[in-house]
Scaffold this active site. Structure first.
Site, PDB file in Angstrom:
ATOM      1  N   HIS A 181       1.633   4.319  -2.814  1.00  0.00           N
ATOM      2  CA  HIS A 181       1.726   5.781  -2.678  1.00  0.00           C
ATOM      3  C   HIS A 181       3.010   6.294  -3.334  1.00  0.00           C
ATOM      4  O   HIS A 181       3.010   7.349  -3.977  1.00  0.00           O
ATOM      5  CB  HIS A 181       1.723   6.177  -1.206  1.00  0.00           C
ATOM      6  CG  HIS A 181       0.369   6.191  -0.570  1.00  0.00           C
ATOM      7  ND1 HIS A 181      -0.735   6.762  -1.169  1.00  0.00           N
ATOM      8  CD2 HIS A 181      -0.068   5.701   0.624  1.00  0.00           C
ATOM      9  CE1 HIS A 181      -1.776   6.632  -0.365  1.00  0.00           C
ATOM     10  NE2 HIS A 181      -1.405   5.996   0.717  1.00  0.00           N
ATOM     11  N   HIS A 194      -5.752   7.085  -2.189  1.00  0.00           N
ATOM     12  CA  HIS A 194      -6.584   6.173  -1.403  1.00  0.00           C
ATOM     13  C   HIS A 194      -7.851   5.878  -2.200  1.00  0.00           C
ATOM     14  O   HIS A 194      -8.845   6.601  -2.112  1.00  0.00           O
ATOM     15  CB  HIS A 194      -6.924   6.787  -0.046  1.00  0.00           C
ATOM     16  CG  HIS A 194      -5.795   6.717   0.929  1.00  0.00           C
ATOM     17  ND1 HIS A 194      -5.249   7.838   1.535  1.00  0.00           N
ATOM     18  CD2 HIS A 194      -5.067   5.669   1.391  1.00  0.00           C
ATOM     19  CE1 HIS A 194      -4.263   7.473   2.334  1.00  0.00           C
ATOM     20  NE2 HIS A 194      -4.130   6.167   2.259  1.00  0.00           N
ATOM     21  N   HIS A 244       0.838  -1.201   0.000  1.00  0.00           N
ATOM     22  CA  HIS A 244       0.000   0.000   0.000  1.00  0.00           C
ATOM     23  C   HIS A 244       0.877   1.257   0.000  1.00  0.00           C
ATOM     24  O   HIS A 244       0.639   2.201  -0.773  1.00  0.00           O
ATOM     25  CB  HIS A 244      -0.910  -0.040   1.229  1.00  0.00           C
ATOM     26  CG  HIS A 244      -1.729   1.186   1.458  1.00  0.00           C
ATOM     27  ND1 HIS A 244      -3.098   1.221   1.302  1.00  0.00           N
ATOM     28  CD2 HIS A 244      -1.381   2.440   1.870  1.00  0.00           C
ATOM     29  CE1 HIS A 244      -3.546   2.429   1.590  1.00  0.00           C
ATOM     30  NE2 HIS A 244      -2.524   3.188   1.936  1.00  0.00           N
ATOM     31  N   GLU A 245       1.905   1.265   0.850  1.00  0.00           N
ATOM     32  CA  GLU A 245       2.793   2.440   0.916  1.00  0.00           C
ATOM     33  C   GLU A 245       3.664   2.547  -0.331  1.00  0.00           C
ATOM     34  O   GLU A 245       3.951   3.663  -0.798  1.00  0.00           O
ATOM     35  CB  GLU A 245       3.659   2.373   2.175  1.00  0.00           C
ATOM     36  CG  GLU A 245       2.875   2.297   3.474  1.00  0.00           C
ATOM     37  CD  GLU A 245       1.771   3.341   3.577  1.00  0.00           C
ATOM     38  OE1 GLU A 245       1.958   4.464   3.067  1.00  0.00           O
ATOM     39  OE2 GLU A 245       0.718   3.036   4.155  1.00  0.00           O
TER      40      GLU A 245
END
Length: 750
Positions: free
Chosen positions: A369, A375, A365-366
């Site tokens: 980014h 999101h 998930h990071e």
């Protein structure tokens, strides 16, 4: 279930006989590869179907054997199957790999498949870098519970284990991403990893050699950089920098520590000028049972197109990750309790498999980014927590679930713009125009002639984007949303919904969500409101229609000002043309445009050949401010190619800034782009021609057969600040009739 039986009537020993096993007659197949496929990543996810055996499920599995072009074979891997489906991971080496898949059941091999894949690394593309940050006095150990023998062995807790686990996790991310892209119709795309010739820890036998200190088995594997921080263990484990501490004063500090350590490492790949994307593991993370807090951990990601894009995560769950390929199925299915000595991150890590899901999934998930994802849904909305394993194994525990551990379509379309995800045949670098193209949802007209020869005009809702439309979704009221249009090739740049002929219930809100091929999205919460203010101007006595497209500030949209039939209290409507009729009746063209921008978008002023001017905003003697204002001449015969608006109001409520570009490429103006969203796209590029890639940046441009002939919008009646700015377009080369200059829309507002 059919049971085995033994012939007990014979007194002499007899071989045990097995009754025929009922199976569902379906072939053993590979679903996502064909023989001869070319791939561009080391780790692949391969899956397919097989017969459903109604007997001895513990004996059923698929074995995978990989032999490279030098006839060197890897150890055979075993992968579970369930309900007639199977999944496996495989590691390839450059060149032709022969993959042999055997289906095992009860007495032996039931069926076999052999395919060859050609792995061609794309070494000219930038990689994802892997790094582990360690404190300057680090004990080089990670949290490890008793169930993993944490008190007796360092097999899952020392620095070597951390390197192996991060490396294996990255290969799993790579395989997941490639398969997800393929299933979405965008080709088998994934990031490559920065690989080196080193001890191969990705397979059990080669990993064991390395751990025992015997002759290491060398191979090409993902490089894991050990980055020494200038911070001590105590500083990294300071409760004030722990992200999950609600009273922490510096909860983003660990990301800054990691960035500083990368910069101080002296490694060229981690300098800002190299524009690296880095997955960073914090080694010295630790769960404090006394404070009931995970220390030295932060889940943060930041994308910088002109610097270091970094996604970080703590090591507190990596004890549950596999070290090598053979451990993957077991780690993803291990229901053993983790115990009280390690942190139960987000309340989802009370089992080994849960800790693996959250640890690997939240870290990705990071990294998402760092690649520029927002999101959205799926992985970027914690979808990994329940269904991470579904990407890698078939397991009864996940058989009734929907796989939410996927990338959102918006994210993969954004990733596709990056060089990390390029494929041969893409057609060169992504242009700034494609990257910046905005999505427009507006009402258009369809002029036709009925059976009596009378002209009629149908109103249609038109979705358009020069980058191509990927998907249009409609939702009527609270009904289930449905995909109304889906074309992942992006060849369609405009899509229309005829509100007259379509059977759409106008008593319910009509929500339209449009996604472009550049990942940009636009949502009309109630498209019926678009019909209240016509998106076109008809010219009396002619068949010429001036089309309108505009952008509103975020606060203006939130206040639903577009639904007030043009009677917005405190706002004035204005419109003007790039030709103006003088007092003597002569037409005068615009000679220059002054874009007035300060802390917000004040407005604009258009000057004409007769020396007069018109305000894009309040008329009369109103004077605009703006310390960053810029004026530019409009050469005769030149047209305005596009107008770029920044919606990021920074607390002012109005639009932030504006830039214009001529057909000859010259541009002027100031966007005022100040995006500070830490977890999302943190692009801080200059306010130049190549505008930042952000949802806050909207490009207004005429159609291929149109040109900009004027502007319109809404401004605050007092300050004059601009809350809506739009363009008026007409067919290219058409001379507007005299009647257009008498229309009430173009009478200057005093």
């Amino acid at each position: 279930m059919t049971k085995r039986s033994i012939d007990t009537e014979s007194t002499s020993p007899a071989p045990r006989r097995v009754k025929p096993t009922p199976i569902e007659k379906r072939p053993f197949t590979v679903a996502n590869f064909i023989d001869g496929d070319i791939v561009h990543q080391t780790a692949i996810s391969i899956h397919g179907e097989c017969p459903i055996f109604d007997y001895a499920p513990e004996t059923n599995f698929v074995s995978v054997s990989v032999t490279d072009s030098f006839n060197q074979s890897q150890a055979v891997q075993h992968w579970p199957l369930h309900d007639g489906k199977w999944k496996a991971l495989a590691m390839l080496t450059p060149g032709i790999s022969t993959i042999t898949l055997n289906l095992h059941h009860a007495s032996g091999v039931h069926d076999s498949i052999t395919i060859s894949l050609n792995y061609v690394p794309l070494l000219q593309l930038p990689p994802l870098h892997l790094a582990i940050m360690v404190a300057k006095d680090s004990p080089l150990l990670i949290d490890c519970p008793p169930a993993k023998y944490g008190a007796f062995a360092t097999a899952h807790s020392d620095i070597n284990a951390a390197i192996s686990k991060l490396r294996m996790a990255a290969y799993m991310w790579q395989a997941l991403t490639a398969e997800d892209f393929r299933e979405k119709g965008l080709g088998r795309r994934s990031f490559r990893l920065d690989e080196e010739w080193a001890s191969n820890t990705t397979l059990r036998n080669t990993h064991s050699h390395t751990q025992r200190g015997s002759s290491a088995t060398m191979g090409t594997v993902a490089k894991v950089h050990i980055i020494r921080s200038d911070k001590t263990v105590a500083e990294i484990r300071d409760a004030q920098v722990a992200q999950q501490n609600p009273r922490g004063r510096k909860r983003e500090a660990l990301h800054q520590y990691f960035e500083s350590a990368l910069a101080a490492s002296g490694i060229p790949a981690f300098q800002s000028s190299s524009r690296p994307v880095v997955a960073g593991l914090i080694l010295d993370t630790h769960y404090s049972a006394e404070q009931k807090l995970i220390l030295g951990h932060a889940a943060l990601g930041c994308h910088k197109s002109d610097g270091v894009s970094l996604g970080i995560f703590g090591s507190h769950l990596s004890y549950a990750w596999p070290r090598f390929l053979e451990e993957v199925p077991a780690c993803l299915a291990d229901a053993t309790a983790t115990g009280d000595s390690v942190g139960n991150d987000n309340g989802e890590c009370d089992t080994m498999r849960g800790a693996c899901f959250v640890g690997q999934g939240a870290f990705l998930h990071e990294v998402g980014h760092a690649f520029g994802a927002a999101h959205t849904t799926g992985i970027m909305a914690r979808g990994y927590s329940p269904s991470w394993a579904m990407n890698f194994i078939e397991d009864e525990a996940n058989s009734r679930m929907e796989n939410e551990a996927r990338w959102d379509l918006r994210d993969v379309l954004r990733f596709k713009l990056l060089p990390h995800f390029a494929l041969p045949g893409d057609g060169g670098p992504v242009t700034a125009e494609f990257r910046q193209a905005g999505v427009t949802i507006a009402v258009d007209v369809d002029v036709g002639v009925d059976g009596d020869g009378d002209e009629n005009v149908d109103e249609v809702i038109k979705v358009s984007c020069k980058a191509g439309i990927a998907q249009v979704t409609l939702q009527i009221g609270t009904d289930e949303p449905r995909v109304y249009f889906n074309d992942i090739t992006g060849t369609c740049t405009a899509f229309s919904i005829n509100t007259t002929s379509e059977k759409l219930d106008r008593s319910k809100a009509l929500k339209i969500t449009a996604l472009a091929m550049n990942g940009k999205e636009r949502v009309a919460k109630n498209a019926w409101s678009l019909l209240k203010e016509k998106p076109y101007i008809t010219v009396p006595g002619s068949n010429i229609i001036l089309h309108k497209q505009s952008v509103h500030s975020h606060s203006f949209e939130a206040g639903d000002n577009s639904d007030n039939d043009g009677d917005d209290e405190g706002y004035i409507h204005w419109a003007m043309l790039l030709h103006k009729r003088g007092k003597d009746g002569t037409l005068h063209r615009a000679t220059s445009i002054d874009l007035r921008v300060g802390c917000t978008m004040d407005g604009a002023v258009v000057y004409y050949t007769d020396g007069s001017h018109r305000n894009c905003g309040p008329g009369g003697q109103h004077s605009f401010g703006g310390h960053a204002s810029e004026s530019h001449n409009l050469p005769e015969g030149e047209t305005i190619r596009k107008v770029v608006i920044c919606k990021e109001d920074d607390g002012w409520g109005s639009l932030a800034g504006i830039r214009m570009m001529l057909g000859n490429g010259e541009s002027w103006g100031h966007l005022n782009y100040r995006n500070r969203d830490y977890d999302d796209d943190d692009d801080n590029s200059e306010n130049g021609v190549d505008e930042p890639d952000s949802e806050a940046i909207v490009t207004l441009a005429p159609g291929d057969d149109e040109e900009i002939v004027g502007f319109y919008g809404q401004s605050a009646s007092g300050s004059g600040f601009t809350y809506q700015f739009g363009i008026l377009t007409a067919p290219t080369g058409v001379v507007l009739p005299e009647a257009v200059y008498d229309l009430p829309e173009f009478i200057e507002v005093e």
